[in-house]
Design an enzyme around this catalytic site. Structure first.
Site, PDB file in Angstrom:
ATOM      1  N   HIS A 241     -12.336   1.708 -15.487  1.00 41.28           N
ATOM      2  CA  HIS A 241     -11.048   1.988 -14.864  1.00 41.28           C
ATOM      3  C   HIS A 241     -11.208   2.862 -13.618  1.00 41.28           C
ATOM      4  CE1 HIS A 241      -6.677   2.526 -14.710  1.00 41.28           C
ATOM      5  NE2 HIS A 241      -6.953   3.779 -14.339  1.00 41.28           N
ATOM      6  N   HIS A 259     -11.267   4.144  -7.900  1.00 38.93           N
ATOM      7  CA  HIS A 259     -11.249   5.334  -7.058  1.00 38.93           C
ATOM      8  C   HIS A 259     -12.623   5.710  -6.507  1.00 38.93           C
ATOM      9  CE1 HIS A 259      -7.060   6.171  -8.010  1.00 38.93           C
ATOM     10  NE2 HIS A 259      -7.339   5.901  -9.262  1.00 38.93           N
ATOM     11  N   LYS A 306      -3.311  -2.507  -3.967  1.00 42.23           N
ATOM     12  CA  LYS A 306      -3.365  -1.131  -4.471  1.00 42.23           C
ATOM     13  C   LYS A 306      -2.601  -0.325  -3.441  1.00 42.23           C
ATOM     14  CE  LYS A 306      -5.083   2.431  -6.914  1.00 42.23           C
ATOM     15  NZ  LYS A 306      -4.894   2.688  -8.346  1.00 42.23           N
TER      16      LYS A 306
END
Length: 362
Positions: A241, A259, A306
């Protein structure tokens, strides 16, 4: 749509070795060249090349040694432990203040890259989160030194990135080779200053024992144990994730997680990421430039948006693992900390007793 996603996901997994080695495109220039906007420019400084808009072509990454990461533990070769000349003992002030501990991790990130020297970025134009359109004429990454992929923790991190199916509803299958890659990554980062500091800090706080093997098992469990997300058991993990990214399909498709700057760089180089600009800061004077190492950006991944994502650029994998682990185990949902010149909120979300999500907010 499900069949289309499965096909997309399968391609995402199977084409990794081809893309990073450049085997499917014999027309790529050698690694000593740096390309911008489809043009080839001689560069003798050892740069690798990311694809540039509008003509995207994959870079080459030297990965001959990565196959060795699949070998059994007794045949692995690791870097030396960080030298004893590096002070890794947390101070009383750091033990009492999470922000000071996180800032110490920043100082101990000996593998952090230098903007302009190890890589170059082009932030393009800014936009509001809900503003339509692509505000970045070019890719985010312009160049990255090929030496980056020779750093042991960086290359072991990259070797993990093709182990996942990005579809949230897809159950992950972890092979013996992939488990070995996980183990080898944890062993490699455990030899670095940020992870050694993390271990000492957590042991002084009574969170873990001083035993190295117990500590490494804890890190492996925290980051790689599978859990259910989106109603499917065994479909996600903290590592997937946070660092790799996932695509949620309930209602409108959406990118969640994702990220990490290395994953962004490699996916952009393969043409799967379309950088659409940085998110305008709420206060004046915070406009990012090529030296900025904390960016809030918008992008599409495999055609899925995103809308806002914050990323630490150029930091090492061991730093991020140490920072996020520390905030998860000893912090709350909001962790306002100082990282060098940056005031950051490390946002942590729990998934039961698991690490569900963690990311920086400028």
């Amino acid at each position: 749509m499900d069949g289309e996603m499965e096909g997309r996901d399968e391609r995402s997994r199977s084409s990794w070795a081809q893309v990073v080695s450049g085997n499917h495109d014999n027309q790529d220039p050698p690694p000593s060249q740096c390309r911008k906007q489809g043009h080839v420019k001689e560069n003798n400084d050892g740069w690798e090349t990311a694809g540039r808009k509008p003509r995207r072509r994959p870079q080459k990454v030297q990965m001959d040694h990565w196959q060795g990461y699949k070998r059994i533990p007794s045949e692995q070769q690791y870097a030396d432990h960080v030298g004893t000349d590096t002070c890794l003992e947390p101070s009383g002030e750091e033990l009492a203040d999470l922000s000071q501990a996180c800032n110490r991790l920043w100082q101990l990130d000996l593998n952090r890259l230098k903007p302009g020297k190890d890589y170059q970025i082009d932030c393009g134009e800014g936009k509001r989160v809900h503003q339509k359109g692509d505000m970045a004429e070019d890719s985010l990454f312009y160049c990255l030194s090929e030496d980056v992929f020779r750093k042991p923790t960086f290359s072991r991190f990259c070797a993990l990135l093709d182990n996942y199916n990005p579809n949230v509803g897809c159950k992950e299958v972890v092979t013996a080779e992939e488990k070995q890659e996980q183990s080898a990554f944890i062993e490699e980062i455990s030899r670095t200053a940020p992870i050694k500091y993390l271990h000492r800090y957590l042991s002084l706080k009574g969170i873990v024992s001083g035993n190295n093997q117990d500590f490494k098992r804890m890190l492996t469990k925290l980051w790689f144990d599978l859990y259910g997300r989106g109603g499917t058991s065994g479909s996600s993990s903290a590592f997937e994730h946070v660092f790799v990214g996932e695509i949620k399909q309930h209602g409108e498709e959406e990118v969640i997680g994702f990220h990490n700057w290395l994953q962004f760089y490699l996916e952009e180089a393969k043409g799967r990421v379309d950088y659409q600009g940085y998110i305008l800061p709420r206060r004046r004077g915070g406009t990012p430039d090529s030296e900025t190492q904390l960016l809030t950006i918008q992008f599409e991944w495999n055609g899925v948006l995103k809308s806002v994502s914050s990323t630490l650029i150029g930091v090492s994998p061991e730093f991020e693992v140490a920072l996020y682990t520390l905030c998860f185990l000893l912090g709350g949902q909001d962790n306002h900390v100082q990282l060098g010149p940056y005031s950051v909120n490390i946002k942590c979300y729990r998934f039961g007793d698991k690490l569900g999500a963690v990311f920086p907010i400028a």
